[in-house]
Design a protein around this motif. Structure first.
Motif, PDB file in Angstrom:
ATOM      1  N   GLU A   1       1.464  -0.979  -0.320  1.00 45.41           N
ATOM      2  CA  GLU A   1       0.126   0.158   0.389  1.00 45.41           C
ATOM      3  C   GLU A   1       1.181   1.226  -0.136  1.00 45.41           C
ATOM      4  N   ASN A   2       1.661   1.054   0.683  1.00 43.27           N
ATOM      5  CA  ASN A   2       3.311   2.050   0.796  1.00 43.27           C
ATOM      6  C   ASN A   2       4.413   2.306  -0.124  1.00 43.27           C
ATOM      7  N   ILE A   3       4.694   2.526  -0.879  1.00 42.77           N
ATOM      8  CA  ILE A   3       5.446   2.541  -1.424  1.00 42.77           C
ATOM      9  C   ILE A   3       6.361   3.231  -2.711  1.00 42.77           C
ATOM     10  N   SER A   4       7.517   3.722  -2.592  1.00 39.05           N
ATOM     11  CA  SER A   4       7.892   5.382  -2.833  1.00 39.05           C
ATOM     12  C   SER A   4       7.474   5.769  -4.389  1.00 39.05           C
ATOM     13  N   THR A   5       6.907   4.652  -5.526  1.00 37.91           N
ATOM     14  CA  THR A   5       6.933   5.316  -6.615  1.00 37.91           C
ATOM     15  C   THR A   5       5.576   4.790  -6.488  1.00 37.91           C
ATOM     16  N   ALA A   6       4.810   4.608  -4.903  1.00 34.87           N
ATOM     17  CA  ALA A   6       3.190   4.852  -5.117  1.00 34.87           C
ATOM     18  C   ALA A   6       2.423   6.695  -6.297  1.00 34.87           C
TER      19      ALA A   6
END
Lengths: 377, 377
Positions: free
Chosen positions: A71-76
């Motif tokens: 759900e949380n990723i740097s490329t979101a």
């Protein structure tokens, strides 16, 4: 054993086995447990091959798949992110640190060439394509770790009548997942291998069960540290519907682990399974090695990059390390590591997956009998 | 219930309750559990009063005491260390940091005057004097945390026919303790309140049982996160001889905790119980507050001093904080903290200690019955 989760999954013994290895998945299901294939590393094409293989080897027993959609990723929120475009975001400092670290142990870092259009790892769109492939097979469960599953995943599950499970490491996450509509919760304690939170299984399982009770009746599987049927019985004594396991299957003859990693698991104590950002950029429990030491507390460590960038770094690095160690470089051994939970301290041999399932059943029955005798005396 | 530990301690239900409060100790023992008084904060004179009070209120039921004799402490090997001489080792920087932090929340730091000859806290000699006092009372157990008990303690136990228990947080420590001659091990997981290691109860209990099996038969009590009879049953399903508990008694009407801390416990989730050096200088689990935040990660934190110096700092600080909070300073509330385990996430009310013991028994029986039904279906 009769219980809602057993009916839901079509099994008699609620022992779920997460593995990246199709052989483990099929062997566990055949033995009366429930194998869950980690599908994230696959392309739709290779996943199709794996599931076909499982169908041919599982004797009609039920199994499931697990996809990792963080759900949380740097490329979101970014579109059209490819592996190639991500590679350009790795700083020269991080590249040099990795190269120098491996060099110190006699390992040449080889960068794997990937096609220009290969999507990034942990991509939501790719994950949904993996699910499309999976639904052409008789899967009985889809699971997701690292956050609330995308709405499309829950809807696909409902459309196919396949329950959706979500891994949670805190009661607050469990409440959100139940609100989002998941069918099964996996309450995973901090002792688990891979991505994990901070709350222990002993506390998290009853805390999650208590927190969701007023909302909706959802079976809660216990995860984190479970290597034996006695521990499984322990979790079910606290109200868990069954056990979700991972590390114990790494020490089976069918598993994907290398001989060197198996030897390291047998030698390890629970304290050697540490929580580090060094492999994926998020806290994940793994075997301590000079790799984790260097990233976590090396004086010249540039610090782990956020997910998914750190995964790109470590994928090439560990391919190089494992190749070198297997070729006889004794120094490379010190770098060898893999995701594993604190339960590694209980591993003292490598057995077949079927034998492990059988022993779980026997130990479970023994633990139940033991308590029953204690109460009656 | 019949078991070696029950015979050893003269009880029928192996629920041990550690508490600094004599009322809890007596109430638990009267209700069929086994109270253990934390004696470390006492002088021989005040301990004598406490034990006399317990003898008068325990209805002849068995109880024990716990002394804290750290094996590793910064003053190890030094002679004639007094409280006064230690105070001089606290740097002006640490004094100022404490004073400024409290001031920010409207709390005046009051330093308690102590007699010039008062021994330092956690002093080995004082601990042996406390044991001398204790053996004049019908104690049935002496326990020690933080390392192998001094030889004199084990010998005193043997001379008086009183079993000696030791708390361990890692299998390696368990092996050393058994070699040193302790009679009972308490395998305490990382989720426990107070000083704790890194391995979870779910893993540590079977790991310790397995590690000591080839050496000598020693009962292993499980500790860390245990707040209910179901969790106690879980631990005993894994082979524990019983449960050692602490945090659950903080939320009893008899306990020493303030009304404000009780409210904070009820509001807390498991993740609010963090491992910090901010209170004693060694990693100890406690309720997160602006105190722990400031010491652990405040940008101007001077870092915790080693044990016993940090304990001196926090003793005066928390006396001042609690006084101010009780007097109605709402800001002081944010500083309020105390040792508590992750099990704090399971606390939702304050009950009598006797009622808690009773509920443990009922939940234990229910959990055993639940497993028994599962196996038979």
């Amino acid at each position: 054993m009769k219980s809602p989760i057993c009916s839901m999954l079509g099994i008699e013994f609620p022992l779920l086995a997460f593995s990246h290895c199709r052989d483990v998945v099929a062997a566990v299901s055949r033995a009366g447990g429930f194998g869950v294939l980690g599908a994230t590393a696959h392309s739709p094409e290779t996943l199709e091959q794996e599931l076909k293989w499982i169908d041919d080897h599982v004797d009609g027993k039920p199994y499931g798949i697990d996809v990792l959609i963080p759900e949380n990723i740097s490329t979101a929120g970014e579109k059209d992110v490819t592996w190639k475009s991500l590679e350009r975001r790795i700083t020269p400092e991080h590249r040099d640190f990795t190269k120098t670290l491996l060099k110190k142990y006699g390992v040449d870092l080889r960068i794997t060439e990937v096609p220009a259009d290969q999507p990034q790892p942990f991509d939501g769109e790719t994950a949904l394509r993996l699910l499309d492939v999976s639904f052409r097979h008789p899967i009985r469960l889809i699971a997701n770790a690292l956050g609330v599953p995308p709405k499309a995943m829950i809807e696909m599950g409902k459309a196919h009548g396949v329950p959706v499970a979500a891994l949670v490491g805190a009661k607050e996450h469990a409440i959100r997942q139940v609100a989002a509509g998941v069918d099964i919760l996996v309450a995973q304690g901090t002792e688990a291998g891979g991505h994990c939170g901070e709350v222990s299984t002993m506390v998290l399982v009853p805390e999650v069960i208590k927190a969701i009770k007023p909302i909706r009746s959802v079976p809660v599987l216990a995860a984190g540290g479970i290597m034996t049927g006695k521990q499984m019985a322990a979790c079910m004594a606290m109200g868990a519907a069954g056990a979700w396991t991972g590390s114990v299957w790494l020490a089976t003859t069918e598993s994907e682990t290398s001989e060197i990693f198996r030897e390291k698991m047998i030698a390890a104590s629970s304290r050697d399974a540490i929580r580090s950002k060094g492999r994926t950029g998020k806290p994940a429990r793994q075997l301590r090695s000079v790799w984790t030491d260097a990233w976590d507390r090396g004086p010249d460590s540039p610090g782990a990059l956020p997910m998914p960038l750190q995964s790109l770094i470590s994928r090439d690095a560990f391919a190089s390390i494992d190749r070198s160690a297997a070729a006889g470089n004794a120094q490379a051994r010190d770098l060898v590591s893999y995701f594993v939970g604190q339960g590694v301290g209980l591993i003292d041999s490598v057995r077949s997956a079927g034998a492990v399932v059988q022993e779980f059943k026997e130990d479970f029955a023994e633990a139940a009998e033991h308590l029953s005798v204690l109460v009656s005396e």
